[in-house]
Design an enzyme around this catalytic site. Structure first.
Site, short mmCIF file in Angstrom:
data_model
loop_
_atom_site.label_atom_id
_atom_site.label_comp_id
_atom_site.label_asym_id
_atom_site.label_seq_id
_atom_site.Cartn_x
_atom_site.Cartn_y
_atom_site.Cartn_z
N HIS A 25 0.83 -1.21 0.00
CA HIS A 25 0.00 0.00 0.00
C HIS A 25 0.87 1.26 0.00
CE1 HIS A 25 -4.10 -1.70 1.14
NE2 HIS A 25 -3.31 -2.74 0.99
N ASP A 122 -4.53 6.32 2.19
CA ASP A 122 -4.77 4.96 1.72
C ASP A 122 -6.24 4.59 1.91
OD1 ASP A 122 -3.35 2.20 1.08
OD2 ASP A 122 -4.88 1.81 2.60
N ALA A 335 13.85 -7.76 -3.55
CA ALA A 335 14.39 -7.76 -4.91
C ALA A 335 14.04 -6.45 -5.61
CB ALA A 335 13.79 -8.93 -5.69
N GLN A 337 12.32 -5.48 -8.02
CA GLN A 337 11.35 -6.17 -8.89
C GLN A 337 11.14 -5.47 -10.23
OE1 GLN A 337 7.97 -8.32 -7.44
NE2 GLN A 337 6.57 -7.10 -8.65
N SER A 357 2.08 -5.89 -8.45
CA SER A 357 2.82 -6.82 -9.30
C SER A 357 2.12 -7.01 -10.63
CB SER A 357 2.98 -8.16 -8.59
OG SER A 357 3.84 -8.02 -7.48
N ASP A 376 -7.41 -9.35 -2.93
CA ASP A 376 -8.04 -9.00 -4.20
C ASP A 376 -7.48 -9.80 -5.36
OD1 ASP A 376 -5.52 -7.99 -4.08
OD2 ASP A 376 -6.04 -5.94 -4.65
O1 LIG Z 1 11.16 -8.53 -3.26
C1 LIG Z 1 10.28 -7.71 -3.56
C2 LIG Z 1 8.90 -7.94 -3.29
C3 LIG Z 1 7.99 -6.97 -3.66
N1 LIG Z 1 8.40 -5.81 -4.27
C4 LIG Z 1 7.42 -4.76 -4.62
O2 LIG Z 1 6.42 -4.72 -3.61
C5 LIG Z 1 5.15 -4.49 -4.19
C6 LIG Z 1 4.24 -5.64 -3.79
O3 LIG Z 1 2.90 -5.27 -4.05
P1 LIG Z 1 1.81 -6.33 -4.56
O4 LIG Z 1 2.31 -7.03 -5.74
O5 LIG Z 1 0.53 -5.59 -4.74
O6 LIG Z 1 1.72 -7.40 -3.43
P2 LIG Z 1 1.44 -7.31 -1.82
O7 LIG Z 1 2.63 -6.77 -1.17
O8 LIG Z 1 1.01 -8.67 -1.44
O9 LIG Z 1 0.21 -6.25 -1.75
C7 LIG Z 1 -0.96 -6.18 -0.94
O10 LIG Z 1 -1.57 -4.94 -1.34
C8 LIG Z 1 -1.97 -4.88 -2.71
C9 LIG Z 1 -2.55 -3.49 -2.96
O11 LIG Z 1 -3.78 -3.30 -2.32
C10 LIG Z 1 -2.99 -5.98 -3.02
O12 LIG Z 1 -3.35 -5.97 -4.38
C11 LIG Z 1 -2.37 -7.34 -2.65
O13 LIG Z 1 -3.31 -8.38 -2.89
C12 LIG Z 1 -1.97 -7.31 -1.18
O14 LIG Z 1 -1.43 -8.56 -0.79
C13 LIG Z 1 5.35 -4.39 -5.69
O15 LIG Z 1 5.39 -3.03 -6.05
C14 LIG Z 1 6.72 -5.03 -5.93
O16 LIG Z 1 7.43 -4.44 -7.01
C15 LIG Z 1 9.72 -5.60 -4.54
O17 LIG Z 1 10.09 -4.55 -5.10
N2 LIG Z 1 10.62 -6.55 -4.17
#
Ligand SMILES: O=c1ccn([C@@H]2O[C@H](COP(=O)(O)OP(=O)(O)O[C@H]3O[C@H](CO)[C@@H](O)[C@H](O)[C@H]3O)[C@@H](O)[C@H]2O)c(=O)[nH]1
Length: 415
Positions: A25, A122, A335, A337, A357, A376
């Site tokens: 978030h 948020d 990472a 990403q 992601s 979601d």
């Molecule tokens: O090693 C890592 C792991 C994650 N990321 C970043 O972290 C974010 C992760 O976000 P997301 O892919 O949305 O996953 P969650 O962290 O699980 O996000 C939560 O929040 C999101 C936004 O509400 C929801 O869509 C998801 O289901 C919920 O689990 C992304 O920008 C990735 O690029 C990194 O850069 N490096």
């Protein structure tokens, strides 16, 4: 004055940003704030408790008009970051403690020479409406989830809860009346406990969101036009803006560690589109059996891969790295990403379909292998697999342990 009636003031603009301290978030909200500030020269202040201040450092370094407002919760034992929550606790419950920041925020605003002219928070922080009302400024709710998911949540919170665990839901106020089995309903709704003060607070927060002056959704028209229109209908006004994808704003400071340098050197030796990137977001920790099945599947395949453990490296199978050293890499910890996804060697992304992601994978033009787990994510997977054909289903469910001999095609038996 209700926030929906408040109009932007003529004072010097100053945005107060209130994130939920959970990376999925916080990161996109900071990306959005960075764009606002750098593209429109808007000064902004981000409220953060001390344990979250380190997460702001790259943002502050790259956003000249931004400042952090350090705050403390009156109760030092209250969790103020997702990693402080007891295992299994939904991160929506982080929001329960944050209204205690309202008084300190008001004191700060009242003594500021240029008090905030708008509040952006948020979408788990519906109480920000009360703060905005006190300050007599408009409130914009920032949705880190996509418009389809937001519309689904709005529909579900307005309906009768709890849902029947043996049934399914038909979202008949949404375009196409999509139906989902109970297992695929966002976990924040499934975990809701009627009468429980914390969960009633979460539900009330979502009800308040509808009354915000404006809504900024991290999405784009081509991806979710019909659901954005649906949100305008639900919210009763047209101030619903598709502001995404926000993630390439450049404020995440994904500095290359030595490990990352080695990873990118290796990627540079791989043929274009030959590498599968595996990551399940910032929070999900695959249980050992699932991690073992995935590790075995990667070993059994011929695919080159990068597996990022995200939040928890301990779950990655023992010895995997050594056995797959010629064609695989494991990233310990966080990472970079977006940079990985944009590398020419990466062609596919096994993802839990967290919304960030999902957007990052789509923006990078890689094939998404969808393995939604919770929240979601089943809705996001429905969007990219069934409505856009931009992804294929690999597996489904946090309890799925696919047979490693037939990777990427199995579903959990529960769907
Ligand atoms: O090693 C890592 C792991 C994650 N990321 C970043 O972290 C974010 C992760 O976000 P997301 O892919 O949305 O996953 P969650 O962290 O699980 O996000 C939560 O929040 C999101 C936004 O509400 C929801 O869509 C998801 O289901 C919920 O689990 C992304 O920008 C990735 O690029 C990194 O850069 N490096």
């Amino acid at each position: 004055m209700a926030t929906t009636d408040a109009v932007p003031s003529r004072r010097r603009p100053h945005v107060l940003v209130i994130p939920l301290p959970s990376r999925g978030h916080l990161l996109p909200l900071l990306d959005f704030a960075h764009r606002l500030s750098t593209c429109h020269s808007v000064p902004l202040t981000v409220a953060a408790t001390s344990s979250n201040l380190p997460l702001l450092s790259a943002f502050l370094a790259s956003t000249p008009l931004a400042a952090a407002l350090p705050l403390e919760l009156p109760d030092s034992s209250a969790p103020d970051h997702s990693s402080h929550l007891p295992p299994g606790t939904h991160h929506a419950l982080l929001a329960v403690h944050l209204p205690r920041l309202r008084e300190p925020l008001l004191s700060w605003a009242r003594s500021h020479p240029d008090p905030p002219t708008i509040v952006i928070s948020d979408f788990f922080l519906g109480w920000a409406q009360h703060l905005a009302d006190d300050l007599r400024v408009p409130w914009i709710v920032f949705y880190a989830s996509g418009a389809f998911a937001v519309a689904a949540l709005d529909h579900l919170w307005k309906g009768a809860l709890p849902l029947d665990p043996n049934g399914s839901v038909v979202l008949d106020t949404l375009p196409g009346s999509p139906a989902f089995p109970y297992e695929h309903v966002p976990s924040v709704v499934k975990k809701y406990v009627a009468g429980d003060p914390d969960w009633e607070f979460v539900r009330e927060g979502f009800r308040l969101n509808v009354r915000a002056w404006g809504a900024a959704v991290n999405t784009f028209d081509e991806m979710e036009r019909e659901f954005l229109e649906c949100l305008k209908r639900f919210f009763g006004h047209g101030r619903v803006w598709a502001v995404g994808p926000v993630a390439d704003s450049g404020c995440r400071g994904e500095e290359r560690s030595l490990e990352a340098e080695q990873l990118f050197s290796w990627l540079d030796t791989c043929p274009p589109r030959s590498v599968v990137y595996v990551c399940f977001g910032s929070m999900y920790k695959p249980p050992p059996a699932q991690a073992a099945a995935l590790g075995a599947a990667l070993e059994a395949s011929d695919a080159r891969f990068v597996w990022a453990g995200g939040a928890d490296v301990a779950v990655l199978p023992e010895g995997l790295e050594g056995r797959t050293a010629k064609r695989g890499r494991v990233v310990r910890g966080w990472a970079p990403q977006m940079e990985i996804l944009r590398n020419a060697a990466v062609g596919a992304f096994l993802t839990h379909c967290g919304w960030n992601s999902t957007l990052e994978g789509v923006a990078a033009g890689v094939v998404l292998l969808a393995w939604p787990m919770m929240a979601d994510q089943f809705i996001d997977a429905r969007l990219v697999v069934d409505l856009h054909g931009a992804a294929v289903r690999a597996a489904e469910g946090a309890d799925a342990v696919p047979d490693p001999r037939t990777p990427w095609t199995l579903r959990s038996g529960r769907t």
